[in-house]
Design a protein around this motif. Sequence first.
Motif, PDB file in Angstrom:
ATOM      1  N   SER A 133       0.832  -1.202   0.000  1.00 60.34           N
ATOM      2  CA  SER A 133       0.000   0.000   0.000  1.00 60.34           C
ATOM      3  C   SER A 133       0.868   1.254   0.000  1.00 60.34           C
ATOM      4  N   ILE A 134       1.903   1.244   0.828  1.00 60.26           N
ATOM      5  CA  ILE A 134       2.823   2.380   0.881  1.00 60.26           C
ATOM      6  C   ILE A 134       3.508   2.562  -0.474  1.00 60.26           C
ATOM      7  N   ALA A 135       3.902   1.454  -1.091  1.00 63.09           N
ATOM      8  CA  ALA A 135       4.562   1.533  -2.398  1.00 63.09           C
ATOM      9  C   ALA A 135       3.662   2.194  -3.434  1.00 63.09           C
ATOM     10  N   ALA A 136       2.385   1.816  -3.455  1.00 60.21           N
ATOM     11  CA  ALA A 136       1.452   2.406  -4.422  1.00 60.21           C
ATOM     12  C   ALA A 136       1.290   3.904  -4.191  1.00 60.21           C
ATOM     13  N   ALA A 137       1.221   4.311  -2.917  1.00 55.27           N
ATOM     14  CA  ALA A 137       1.077   5.734  -2.594  1.00 55.27           C
ATOM     15  C   ALA A 137       2.334   6.513  -2.973  1.00 55.27           C
ATOM     16  N   VAL A 138       3.495   5.951  -2.672  1.00 55.91           N
ATOM     17  CA  VAL A 138       4.760   6.636  -2.957  1.00 55.91           C
ATOM     18  C   VAL A 138       4.958   6.817  -4.459  1.00 55.91           C
ATOM     19  N   VAL A 139       4.722   5.755  -5.243  1.00 55.69           N
ATOM     20  CA  VAL A 139       4.896   5.852  -6.692  1.00 55.69           C
ATOM     21  C   VAL A 139       3.890   6.836  -7.285  1.00 55.69           C
ATOM     22  N   SER A 140       2.667   6.858  -6.773  1.00 54.80           N
ATOM     23  CA  SER A 140       1.674   7.830  -7.234  1.00 54.80           C
ATOM     24  C   SER A 140       2.159   9.253  -6.977  1.00 54.80           C
ATOM     25  N   LYS A 141       2.772   9.468  -5.816  1.00 55.71           N
ATOM     26  CA  LYS A 141       3.296  10.793  -5.486  1.00 55.71           C
ATOM     27  C   LYS A 141       4.462  11.159  -6.392  1.00 55.71           C
ATOM     28  N   TRP A 142       5.364  10.212  -6.616  1.00 59.25           N
ATOM     29  CA  TRP A 142       6.511  10.459  -7.509  1.00 59.25           C
ATOM     30  C   TRP A 142       6.048  10.826  -8.913  1.00 59.25           C
ATOM     31  N   GLU A 143       4.934  10.231  -9.337  1.00 60.06           N
ATOM     32  CA  GLU A 143       4.391  10.511 -10.661  1.00 60.06           C
ATOM     33  C   GLU A 143       3.449  11.721 -10.650  1.00 60.06           C
ATOM     34  N   GLU A 156       0.601  12.048  -9.237  1.00 63.27           N
ATOM     35  CA  GLU A 156      -0.776  11.618  -9.483  1.00 63.27           C
ATOM     36  C   GLU A 156      -1.477  11.178  -8.200  1.00 63.27           C
ATOM     37  N   LEU A 157      -1.018  11.697  -7.065  1.00 68.38           N
ATOM     38  CA  LEU A 157      -1.684  11.410  -5.797  1.00 68.38           C
ATOM     39  C   LEU A 157      -2.707  12.498  -5.534  1.00 68.38           C
ATOM     40  N   GLU A 158      -3.975  12.163  -5.725  1.00 67.49           N
ATOM     41  CA  GLU A 158      -5.056  13.135  -5.596  1.00 67.49           C
ATOM     42  C   GLU A 158      -5.578  13.196  -4.160  1.00 67.49           C
ATOM     43  N   GLU A 159      -6.498  14.125  -3.928  1.00 66.65           N
ATOM     44  CA  GLU A 159      -7.188  14.176  -2.644  1.00 66.65           C
ATOM     45  C   GLU A 159      -8.071  12.946  -2.522  1.00 66.65           C
ATOM     46  N   PRO A 160      -8.286  12.452  -1.296  1.00 67.46           N
ATOM     47  CA  PRO A 160      -9.039  11.204  -1.132  1.00 67.46           C
ATOM     48  C   PRO A 160     -10.460  11.307  -1.648  1.00 67.46           C
ATOM     49  N   ALA A 161     -10.906  10.207  -2.274  1.00 70.83           N
ATOM     50  CA  ALA A 161     -12.287  10.142  -2.773  1.00 70.83           C
ATOM     51  C   ALA A 161     -13.264  10.023  -1.617  1.00 70.83           C
TER      52      ALA A 161
END
Length: 405
Positions: free
Chosen positions: A384-394, A396-401
């Motif tokens: 889960s942390i990996a998915a969040a970190v990579v989204s941030k690096w790209e 593409e980490l949006e505000e929570p739905a």
Amino acid sequence: MIAMVSGVLLGLGVHYNGSPTQVDAFSGYMSVITNDIFLRLIKMIIAPLVFSTLVVGIAKLGDIRSVGRIGGKTLLWFMGASLLSLLLGLIIMSSLNLGGELNLPLPPGNATTGIDTTTLSFKGFFTHIIPQSIFDAMAKNEILQIVVFAIFFGIATASIGEQGKIVIKALDAIANIILRVTGYVMYLAPVAALAAIAAVVAVKGPELLVTYGKFILSFYLTVLGLWVILLLAASFIIGRRVIDLALNIKDMILLAFSTASSEAAFPRLVVELENFGCSPRIVSFVLPLGYSFNLDGSMLYMTFASLFIAQAYGVPLTLGQEVSLLLTLMLTSKGVAGVPRAALVVIAGTLSMYNIPQQGLLLLLGIDQVLDMARSATNVLGNSIAAAVVSKWEKELEEPAIHIK
């Protein structure tokens, strides 16, 4: 949580009040709920969900450069987290020397572990990665093989233009249908958790915790330490939202913990990460890869178990051998992703390289279920942390739905 506590109480009641035959029968009935019903329902979802979400995710990534860039960042985080997990286990076990305090008798020379180590061969590594048939891979839930085919399929789908968009739209709809099915299956999660806990407590009883209490306690405290380190590392990248991430996935961590299966949490985890704000295309790319390459809890356990067995038999290891052991575990573990009880397979194959009796695994098989609970929960958190970190690096980490209250 209520189901887990109830499972402990129910298991203790059966352990103290039932005859050995009744305890075995009770454990068998409980395993029907967990292994024969709930986990089978989960496994029927895994293959179509991994394939559909990964193909859609890769196709939406666009060109091969995007796939390579995101894949590179993903593997970079995976390797760092794996190395951290192994190193932490090495430091803790070398400091505590828990195995040296046991003074347990050696298992007989003809004792077997019941674990097949042939999958660790060079040929076996590639045989396990490359699918001979995608239908065979999906039938056997070979996640790594499905990932390989889905990567090729996704890139090819994106490259054929308008015709590919029809396939992408269809697979996107299939993914949404499978997620709806997941919601139905999850209604059974509390019952499965109660059954899983009750079964192991009924058979092993509190004596399990007394006999190996120090090892279990040390492992669980180290797991918590690993959680803190991973969350702190993630906080440098995604900031205070790491707390929201933990809150979003807490139920999935509990599900993985109680059922001792990170697979049980996979389908719903996709939804929760998207609710947190992770990019759907990155989640569908990172998460299946993580279930093959980023098993932080299993990594930590490998060094714990290997050094524990070496200490129990009085097999001395130099610092160089310990570092070599760490690197060997890191490499060999990537070749058995998706193999049942993969951590034990890796350990069994590695012990012989350092003249440590493989029969030493018999010392830990009795408490493997309890340890597997922590491993599975850690694997869910790490991915889960990996998915969040990579989204941030790209970026593409949006505000929570969905906002956590």
